[in-house]
Design a protein around this motif. Sequence first.
Motif, PDB file in Angstrom:
ATOM      1  N   LEU A 131       0.839  -1.201   0.000  1.00 23.44           N
ATOM      2  CA  LEU A 131       0.000   0.000   0.000  1.00 23.44           C
ATOM      3  C   LEU A 131       0.877   1.256   0.000  1.00 23.44           C
ATOM      4  O   LEU A 131       0.618   2.217  -0.739  1.00 23.44           O
ATOM      5  CB  LEU A 131      -0.914   0.007   1.225  1.00 23.44           C
ATOM      6  CG  LEU A 131      -1.896   1.186   1.309  1.00 23.44           C
ATOM      7  CD1 LEU A 131      -3.019   1.024   0.313  1.00 23.44           C
ATOM      8  CD2 LEU A 131      -2.474   1.319   2.710  1.00 23.44           C
ATOM      9  N   PHE A 132       1.924   1.230   0.824  1.00 22.60           N
ATOM     10  CA  PHE A 132       2.842   2.374   0.893  1.00 22.60           C
ATOM     11  C   PHE A 132       3.497   2.614  -0.467  1.00 22.60           C
ATOM     12  O   PHE A 132       3.564   3.751  -0.945  1.00 22.60           O
ATOM     13  CB  PHE A 132       3.898   2.107   1.976  1.00 22.60           C
ATOM     14  CG  PHE A 132       4.868   3.237   2.170  1.00 22.60           C
ATOM     15  CD1 PHE A 132       4.414   4.507   2.509  1.00 22.60           C
ATOM     16  CD2 PHE A 132       6.227   3.035   2.007  1.00 22.60           C
ATOM     17  CE1 PHE A 132       5.316   5.550   2.698  1.00 22.60           C
ATOM     18  CE2 PHE A 132       7.124   4.078   2.195  1.00 22.60           C
ATOM     19  CZ  PHE A 132       6.666   5.331   2.531  1.00 22.60           C
ATOM     20  N   PHE A 133       3.940   1.525  -1.126  1.00 23.58           N
ATOM     21  CA  PHE A 133       4.576   1.682  -2.441  1.00 23.58           C
ATOM     22  C   PHE A 133       3.580   2.159  -3.487  1.00 23.58           C
ATOM     23  O   PHE A 133       3.937   2.892  -4.414  1.00 23.58           O
ATOM     24  CB  PHE A 133       5.242   0.369  -2.876  1.00 23.58           C
ATOM     25  CG  PHE A 133       6.480   0.045  -2.075  1.00 23.58           C
ATOM     26  CD1 PHE A 133       7.335   1.051  -1.656  1.00 23.58           C
ATOM     27  CD2 PHE A 133       6.786  -1.258  -1.728  1.00 23.58           C
ATOM     28  CE1 PHE A 133       8.470   0.775  -0.905  1.00 23.58           C
ATOM     29  CE2 PHE A 133       7.922  -1.555  -0.975  1.00 23.58           C
ATOM     30  CZ  PHE A 133       8.761  -0.545  -0.570  1.00 23.58           C
ATOM     31  N   LEU A 134       2.308   1.744  -3.364  1.00 26.35           N
ATOM     32  CA  LEU A 134       1.281   2.216  -4.303  1.00 26.35           C
ATOM     33  C   LEU A 134       1.135   3.737  -4.206  1.00 26.35           C
ATOM     34  O   LEU A 134       1.012   4.432  -5.213  1.00 26.35           O
ATOM     35  CB  LEU A 134      -0.056   1.541  -4.030  1.00 26.35           C
ATOM     36  CG  LEU A 134      -0.209   0.114  -4.566  1.00 26.35           C
ATOM     37  CD1 LEU A 134      -1.475  -0.532  -4.023  1.00 26.35           C
ATOM     38  CD2 LEU A 134      -0.236   0.110  -6.084  1.00 26.35           C
ATOM     39  N   TYR A 135       1.128   4.242  -2.960  1.00 29.53           N
ATOM     40  CA  TYR A 135       1.058   5.697  -2.769  1.00 29.53           C
ATOM     41  C   TYR A 135       2.252   6.387  -3.427  1.00 29.53           C
ATOM     42  O   TYR A 135       2.094   7.390  -4.130  1.00 29.53           O
ATOM     43  CB  TYR A 135       1.047   6.033  -1.276  1.00 29.53           C
ATOM     44  CG  TYR A 135      -0.298   5.925  -0.601  1.00 29.53           C
ATOM     45  CD1 TYR A 135      -1.374   6.688  -1.042  1.00 29.53           C
ATOM     46  CD2 TYR A 135      -0.490   5.104   0.487  1.00 29.53           C
ATOM     47  CE1 TYR A 135      -2.601   6.624  -0.403  1.00 29.53           C
ATOM     48  CE2 TYR A 135      -1.709   5.027   1.131  1.00 29.53           C
ATOM     49  CZ  TYR A 135      -2.758   5.791   0.683  1.00 29.53           C
ATOM     50  OH  TYR A 135      -3.965   5.723   1.321  1.00 29.53           O
ATOM     51  N   LEU A 136       3.459   5.844  -3.169  1.00 26.72           N
ATOM     52  CA  LEU A 136       4.662   6.469  -3.730  1.00 26.72           C
ATOM     53  C   LEU A 136       4.602   6.441  -5.256  1.00 26.72           C
ATOM     54  O   LEU A 136       4.922   7.428  -5.923  1.00 26.72           O
ATOM     55  CB  LEU A 136       5.922   5.751  -3.240  1.00 26.72           C
ATOM     56  CG  LEU A 136       6.208   5.824  -1.741  1.00 26.72           C
ATOM     57  CD1 LEU A 136       7.590   5.248  -1.444  1.00 26.72           C
ATOM     58  CD2 LEU A 136       6.135   7.259  -1.224  1.00 26.72           C
ATOM     59  N   GLY A 137       4.169   5.292  -5.803  1.00 25.29           N
ATOM     60  CA  GLY A 137       4.064   5.165  -7.255  1.00 25.29           C
ATOM     61  C   GLY A 137       3.063   6.160  -7.824  1.00 25.29           C
ATOM     62  O   GLY A 137       3.308   6.793  -8.850  1.00 25.29           O
ATOM     63  N   HIS A 138       1.937   6.312  -7.120  1.00 23.18           N
ATOM     64  CA  HIS A 138       0.896   7.240  -7.562  1.00 23.18           C
ATOM     65  C   HIS A 138       1.435   8.672  -7.612  1.00 23.18           C
ATOM     66  O   HIS A 138       1.246   9.390  -8.596  1.00 23.18           O
ATOM     67  CB  HIS A 138      -0.295   7.157  -6.614  1.00 23.18           C
ATOM     68  CG  HIS A 138      -1.431   8.053  -6.970  1.00 23.18           C
ATOM     69  ND1 HIS A 138      -1.494   9.358  -6.560  1.00 23.18           N
ATOM     70  CD2 HIS A 138      -2.536   7.839  -7.730  1.00 23.18           C
ATOM     71  CE1 HIS A 138      -2.596   9.902  -7.043  1.00 23.18           C
ATOM     72  NE2 HIS A 138      -3.242   9.000  -7.748  1.00 23.18           N
ATOM     73  N   MET A 139       2.147   9.078  -6.568  1.00 29.55           N
ATOM     74  CA  MET A 139       2.669  10.445  -6.520  1.00 29.55           C
ATOM     75  C   MET A 139       3.735  10.661  -7.587  1.00 29.55           C
ATOM     76  O   MET A 139       3.780  11.717  -8.231  1.00 29.55           O
ATOM     77  CB  MET A 139       3.223  10.738  -5.122  1.00 29.55           C
ATOM     78  CG  MET A 139       2.136  10.847  -4.080  1.00 29.55           C
ATOM     79  SD  MET A 139       2.736  11.444  -2.494  1.00 29.55           S
ATOM     80  CE  MET A 139       3.521   9.993  -1.846  1.00 29.55           C
ATOM     81  N   ALA A 140       4.588   9.642  -7.787  1.00 26.50           N
ATOM     82  CA  ALA A 140       5.646   9.782  -8.793  1.00 26.50           C
ATOM     83  C   ALA A 140       5.040   9.873 -10.192  1.00 26.50           C
ATOM     84  O   ALA A 140       5.428  10.723 -10.998  1.00 26.50           O
ATOM     85  CB  ALA A 140       6.602   8.597  -8.701  1.00 26.50           C
ATOM     86  N   LEU A 141       4.065   8.990 -10.465  1.00 23.65           N
ATOM     87  CA  LEU A 141       3.466   8.922 -11.799  1.00 23.65           C
ATOM     88  C   LEU A 141       2.708  10.215 -12.127  1.00 23.65           C
ATOM     89  O   LEU A 141       2.776  10.714 -13.259  1.00 23.65           O
ATOM     90  CB  LEU A 141       2.505   7.727 -11.835  1.00 23.65           C
ATOM     91  CG  LEU A 141       2.120   7.163 -13.200  1.00 23.65           C
ATOM     92  CD1 LEU A 141       3.372   6.809 -13.989  1.00 23.65           C
ATOM     93  CD2 LEU A 141       1.255   5.924 -13.024  1.00 23.65           C
ATOM     94  N   ALA A 142       2.007  10.776 -11.143  1.00 21.56           N
ATOM     95  CA  ALA A 142       1.202  11.979 -11.378  1.00 21.56           C
ATOM     96  C   ALA A 142       2.063  13.142 -11.871  1.00 21.56           C
ATOM     97  O   ALA A 142       1.591  14.015 -12.588  1.00 21.56           O
ATOM     98  CB  ALA A 142       0.448  12.364 -10.106  1.00 21.56           C
ATOM     99  N   ASN A 143       3.343  13.140 -11.463  1.00 22.61           N
ATOM    100  CA  ASN A 143       4.209  14.261 -11.835  1.00 22.61           C
ATOM    101  C   ASN A 143       5.262  13.875 -12.864  1.00 22.61           C
ATOM    102  O   ASN A 143       6.225  14.609 -13.068  1.00 22.61           O
ATOM    103  CB  ASN A 143       4.905  14.798 -10.580  1.00 22.61           C
ATOM    104  CG  ASN A 143       3.891  15.308  -9.581  1.00 22.61           C
ATOM    105  OD1 ASN A 143       2.990  16.050  -9.928  1.00 22.61           O
ATOM    106  ND2 ASN A 143       4.007  14.871  -8.332  1.00 22.61           N
TER     107      ASN A 143
END
Lengths: 244, 64
Positions: A131-143
């Motif tokens: 779940l933590f990595f999903l959040y990090l991936g989401h933030m990285a991908l958005a930008n």
Amino acid sequence: MHRFANPARFLRMANAVLPYAAAAAAALLAAGLWFALIASPPDYQQKDSVRIMYIHVPSAWMGMVCYAAMALFSAMALVWKHPLADLLARATAPVGAAFTFICLVTGALWGKPMWGTWWAWDARLTSMLILFFLYLGHMALANAFDDPARGHKAAAILALVGAVNLPVIKFSVDWWNTLHQPASVAKMGGPSIDPSMLVPLLLMAAGFKAYWLMVLILRARAEIAAAKVHTIRMAQVHAAGQGE
Amino acid sequence: MESLSAFFAMGGYAGYIWPAYGLALVVMVAVLVLSFRDARARETELDLLQQARGRRRPSAGESK
């Protein structure tokens, strides 16, 4: 520019709510801390170490609630192309990541004295790390894209696909033989936890929700301002290209 | 005084409990402060940009 018609109304509402959210967060967390650290009894087995629960469990709930909200906002953004939903999804991600991180670290600090280990590759712990990595991936991908809209869409799809992890986290303690204990609050037949411990738990959980609302409003304001700046700059570039 | 030191000792679990509460506090304050500063910075940028645009073309359609 009907695109900003709704955000304008949203901003008015959000700014009206903000002081109440801040006051609620401060009051609930102060009361929660009083019960968690002073007024609640030590556990008969775990002694005082049980006090870590009042941070750990509400953080875990927040990690999952924020993700569910993020997936819901992302679905709304993909289906109705509503810019506000997209923006709220992105504003929620860092809060969810922060609480998931708090959950993981406080879990380690609780696991060491109680289980004798900081970490185990147990189903509940591993799915929470994912779940933590999903959040990090989401933030990285958005930008990750020059065109913000493309990044936002890719991040929204990731949020939806990753939502499959939520039931895995919730039921991991039932589906697999885990080191982690099963649910004792949100389960069939009502909570099996003593009221003296349930009160601080729920106060902290409510305080975290108010805190989330407060940060969500601030981050949404930043995103709305950034989107307007982007629009103005693009218009300027366009006007310059036409030889103003 | 006795009870205060007993409170901080947390029945021998001080080394686990205080780092847990401390980390939660640090992370939550950091996220809040960063979010607040980001909102203020971007809103200031937008204000400056809109003021500059207003000066240059006072009557041009500010179709917000």
